[in-house]
Design an enzyme around this catalytic site. Structure first.
Site, mmCIF file in Angstrom:
data_model
loop_
_atom_site.group_PDB
_atom_site.id
_atom_site.type_symbol
_atom_site.label_atom_id
_atom_site.label_comp_id
_atom_site.label_asym_id
_atom_site.label_seq_id
_atom_site.Cartn_x
_atom_site.Cartn_y
_atom_site.Cartn_z
ATOM 1 N N HIS A 1 0.808 -1.226 0.000
ATOM 2 C CA HIS A 1 0.000 0.000 0.000
ATOM 3 C C HIS A 1 0.841 1.275 0.000
ATOM 4 O O HIS A 1 0.752 2.124 0.880
ATOM 5 C CB HIS A 1 -1.060 0.023 1.101
ATOM 6 C CG HIS A 1 -0.635 -0.440 2.470
ATOM 7 N ND1 HIS A 1 0.275 0.228 3.235
ATOM 8 C CD2 HIS A 1 -1.033 -1.500 3.202
ATOM 9 C CE1 HIS A 1 0.429 -0.390 4.389
ATOM 10 N NE2 HIS A 1 -0.343 -1.440 4.396
ATOM 11 N N HIS B 1 -4.925 -8.169 15.247
ATOM 12 C CA HIS B 1 -5.129 -7.025 14.345
ATOM 13 C C HIS B 1 -5.961 -7.464 13.155
ATOM 14 O O HIS B 1 -5.730 -8.523 12.569
ATOM 15 C CB HIS B 1 -3.757 -6.511 13.900
ATOM 16 C CG HIS B 1 -3.777 -5.320 12.998
ATOM 17 N ND1 HIS B 1 -4.810 -4.419 12.950
ATOM 18 C CD2 HIS B 1 -2.854 -4.872 12.096
ATOM 19 C CE1 HIS B 1 -4.533 -3.475 12.063
ATOM 20 N NE2 HIS B 1 -3.358 -3.735 11.528
ATOM 21 N N GLU C 1 -6.315 -6.057 10.088
ATOM 22 C CA GLU C 1 -5.817 -5.836 8.727
ATOM 23 C C GLU C 1 -5.559 -7.183 8.039
ATOM 24 O O GLU C 1 -5.067 -8.131 8.653
ATOM 25 C CB GLU C 1 -4.546 -4.998 8.778
ATOM 26 C CG GLU C 1 -4.257 -4.255 7.498
ATOM 27 C CD GLU C 1 -3.150 -3.219 7.666
ATOM 28 O OE1 GLU C 1 -2.853 -2.536 6.669
ATOM 29 O OE2 GLU C 1 -2.591 -3.103 8.767
ATOM 30 N N ASP D 1 -3.514 -8.597 6.021
ATOM 31 C CA ASP D 1 -2.260 -9.348 5.980
ATOM 32 C C ASP D 1 -2.081 -10.168 7.256
ATOM 33 O O ASP D 1 -1.241 -11.067 7.309
ATOM 34 C CB ASP D 1 -1.060 -8.415 5.758
ATOM 35 C CG ASP D 1 -1.033 -7.249 6.725
ATOM 36 O OD1 ASP D 1 -2.101 -6.713 7.036
ATOM 37 O OD2 ASP D 1 0.065 -6.857 7.162
ATOM 38 N N HIS E 1 -1.234 0.203 14.681
ATOM 39 C CA HIS E 1 -1.570 1.475 14.052
ATOM 40 C C HIS E 1 -3.035 1.572 13.619
ATOM 41 O O HIS E 1 -3.395 2.482 12.844
ATOM 42 C CB HIS E 1 -0.661 1.712 12.836
ATOM 43 C CG HIS E 1 -0.815 0.624 11.784
ATOM 44 N ND1 HIS E 1 -1.090 0.908 10.471
ATOM 45 C CD2 HIS E 1 -0.755 -0.727 11.861
ATOM 46 C CE1 HIS E 1 -1.165 -0.214 9.765
ATOM 47 N NE2 HIS E 1 -0.968 -1.211 10.582
ATOM 48 N N ASP F 1 2.094 -5.360 14.873
ATOM 49 C CA ASP F 1 2.882 -4.592 13.908
ATOM 50 C C ASP F 1 4.085 -3.894 14.541
ATOM 51 O O ASP F 1 5.013 -3.502 13.830
ATOM 52 C CB ASP F 1 1.996 -3.552 13.211
ATOM 53 C CG ASP F 1 1.270 -4.133 12.006
ATOM 54 O OD1 ASP F 1 1.859 -5.001 11.333
ATOM 55 O OD2 ASP F 1 0.128 -3.735 11.737
ATOM 56 N N TYR G 1 10.121 0.581 8.447
ATOM 57 C CA TYR G 1 8.778 0.142 8.840
ATOM 58 C C TYR G 1 8.150 1.165 9.785
ATOM 59 O O TYR G 1 6.996 1.569 9.617
ATOM 60 C CB TYR G 1 8.884 -1.227 9.509
ATOM 61 C CG TYR G 1 7.578 -1.927 9.741
ATOM 62 C CD1 TYR G 1 7.104 -2.864 8.834
ATOM 63 C CD2 TYR G 1 6.814 -1.666 10.870
ATOM 64 C CE1 TYR G 1 5.900 -3.523 9.051
ATOM 65 C CE2 TYR G 1 5.614 -2.321 11.086
ATOM 66 C CZ TYR G 1 5.169 -3.250 10.184
ATOM 67 O OH TYR G 1 3.979 -3.890 10.398
ATOM 68 N N HIS H 1 5.562 -9.166 11.204
ATOM 69 C CA HIS H 1 6.333 -9.163 9.955
ATOM 70 C C HIS H 1 7.817 -9.250 10.278
ATOM 71 O O HIS H 1 8.298 -8.613 11.224
ATOM 72 C CB HIS H 1 6.087 -7.880 9.152
ATOM 73 C CG HIS H 1 4.682 -7.702 8.681
ATOM 74 N ND1 HIS H 1 4.120 -8.452 7.670
ATOM 75 C CD2 HIS H 1 3.720 -6.831 9.085
ATOM 76 C CE1 HIS H 1 2.870 -8.051 7.479
ATOM 77 N NE2 HIS H 1 2.607 -7.080 8.325
#
Length: 387
Positions: free
Chosen positions: A24, A78, A80, A82, A144, A163, A191, A222
């Site tokens: 993104h 989270h 999101e 991913d 975030h 994250d 990051y 990640h």
């Protein structure tokens, strides 16, 4: 595909995305991993999942340890995709599992996937007993997304940090001591600069919540897992989140006929004369996400654009939009550029820098091609303005 043991009966079972190069708007030249973690106790727990197109890779790793159908809890730190993207497929295999999330996480998962799974919502201070171990939960809103939380196993001293402390690196190595530390910290800073930077106050709040935890391992969502360099990455996050910046200048510009570039180098000479480290970054050759990595710790942010059709160049406008969204604090800004007959771009750049809350050095504008004497005066002017 093989799982990787963190501690006895705790495994990394995630997936490696070797080919992703844009996340993104963030260039991921080194790819990334989506980290999921399997805990085998009296209850079998999966912490997070992977992006949906790599579901098979995750299941293959889980299957090396246990039957995936026996998973009883799926902790979703989270929403999101991913992180959560494989939950729908996993729940087909383990339909009796409960999804553990924050209340906002539950709402987000239902909004994303339109499924009425069995949810257990948890708040900061709640714990889930799974046998010999407990999983403690801490909400970390806006690090975030509003739904974010982290999970901690006190018996194993493992923080599943979501994250926070992540990096976009595709690698067959799984741990920080198996990978070059300088590259690892650079990717961690990139990051932070591109994802976490706007939420420094929230990160500082998390440090208060984590202060009493005895952490041996940080397992992010990640990249590499921190087990030998935990203190180093904690120190860096403390610096980044407190806007503890260096006496450094980043000069970002685009140019049409090299006039703005000449001004950029005159500005650079001023910082060099003052003994201040500089980084020259033309938007023709540098991606905005890489530029932000350098801005993360820089006091001075200098942005240059010529005027095109009464506006700044689109590349500069795009960069400034990105910069403003990431909201670095306590910076000094300088707008500069050349123009032909109107010259609006320099004021527009300055307006954005002012809107970012930066203190400003007086803008620099030159009509057409700057002469050597003008460049010398620019260097002198900037040098005098640097505190």
């Amino acid at each position: 595909m093989k799982p990787v043991k963190l501690k006895e009966n705790i495994y990394w079972v995630g997936a490696i995305d070797w080919d992703v190069r844009n996340f993104h708007g963030y260039l991921t030249q080194k790819g990334t991993t989506y980290n999921a973690y399997l805990i085998v106790d009296k209850k079998i727990v999966l912490i997070d999942t992977v992006k949906n197109h790599l579901f098979g890779e995750m299941i293959s790793r889980i299957s090396e340890v246990v039957d995936p159908g026996k998973i009883e809890y799926v902790v979703s730190n989270h929403v999101e995709m991913d992180h959560s993207g494989s939950i729908p497929e996993l729940m087909k295999i383990a339909p009796n599992a409960a999804v553990v999330s924050s209340p906002k996480g539950k709402a987000g998962l239902q909004a994303h996937y339109k499924k009425n799974w069995r949810f257990i919502t948890v708040n900061t201070g709640d714990a889930l007993n799974i046998g010999e171990r407990n999983i403690n939960f801490i909400h970390t809103p806006m690090v975030h997304w509003p739904d974010n939380m982290v999970s901690f196993i006190p018996e194993e001293k493992i923080l599943f940090s979501n994250d926070a402390f992540g990096q976009h690196i595709a690698s067959s190595e799984r741990f920080d001591d198996e990978f070059p530390l300088d590259v690892l910290l650079e990717e961690a800073s990139k990051y932070y600069a591109n994802i976490v930077l706007p939420y420094g106050a929230q990160v500082q709040n998390i440090f208060g919540k984590l202060a009493d935890l005895n952490i041996d391992i940080i397992a992010p969502s990640h990249g590499l897992i921190w087990r030998s360099k935990v203190l180093q990455v904690l120190e860096q996050y403390q610096k980044w989140s407190s806007s503890n910046i260096d006496e450094k200048a980043v000069i970002v510009y685009d140019t049409m006929w090299n006039s703005t570039e000449k001004i950029a180098y005159a500005v650079q000479a001023a910082f060099e004369n003052k003994g201040i480290t500089t980084k020259m970054m033309t938007l023709k050759n540098n991606h905005i996400s890489d530029i932000m990595t350098h801005i993360l710790t820089a006091k001075y942010i200098c942005v240059g654009s010529p005027t095109l059709n009464n506006n700044m160049l689109p590349t500069v406008a795009g960069f400034l939009t990105y910069l403003k969204g990431l909201a670095p604090k306590n910076r000094v800004g300088l707008a500069f550029g050349s123009y032909g007959w109107s010259g609006q771009s320099i004021g527009q750049v300055e307006d954005v820098l002012k809107g970012c809350g930066f203190s400003l050095i007086e803008k620099i504008s030159v009509q057409y091609v700057p002469e050597e004497s003008q460049l010398e005066k620019i260097t002198q002017k900037v040098e005098e303005a640097i505190h």
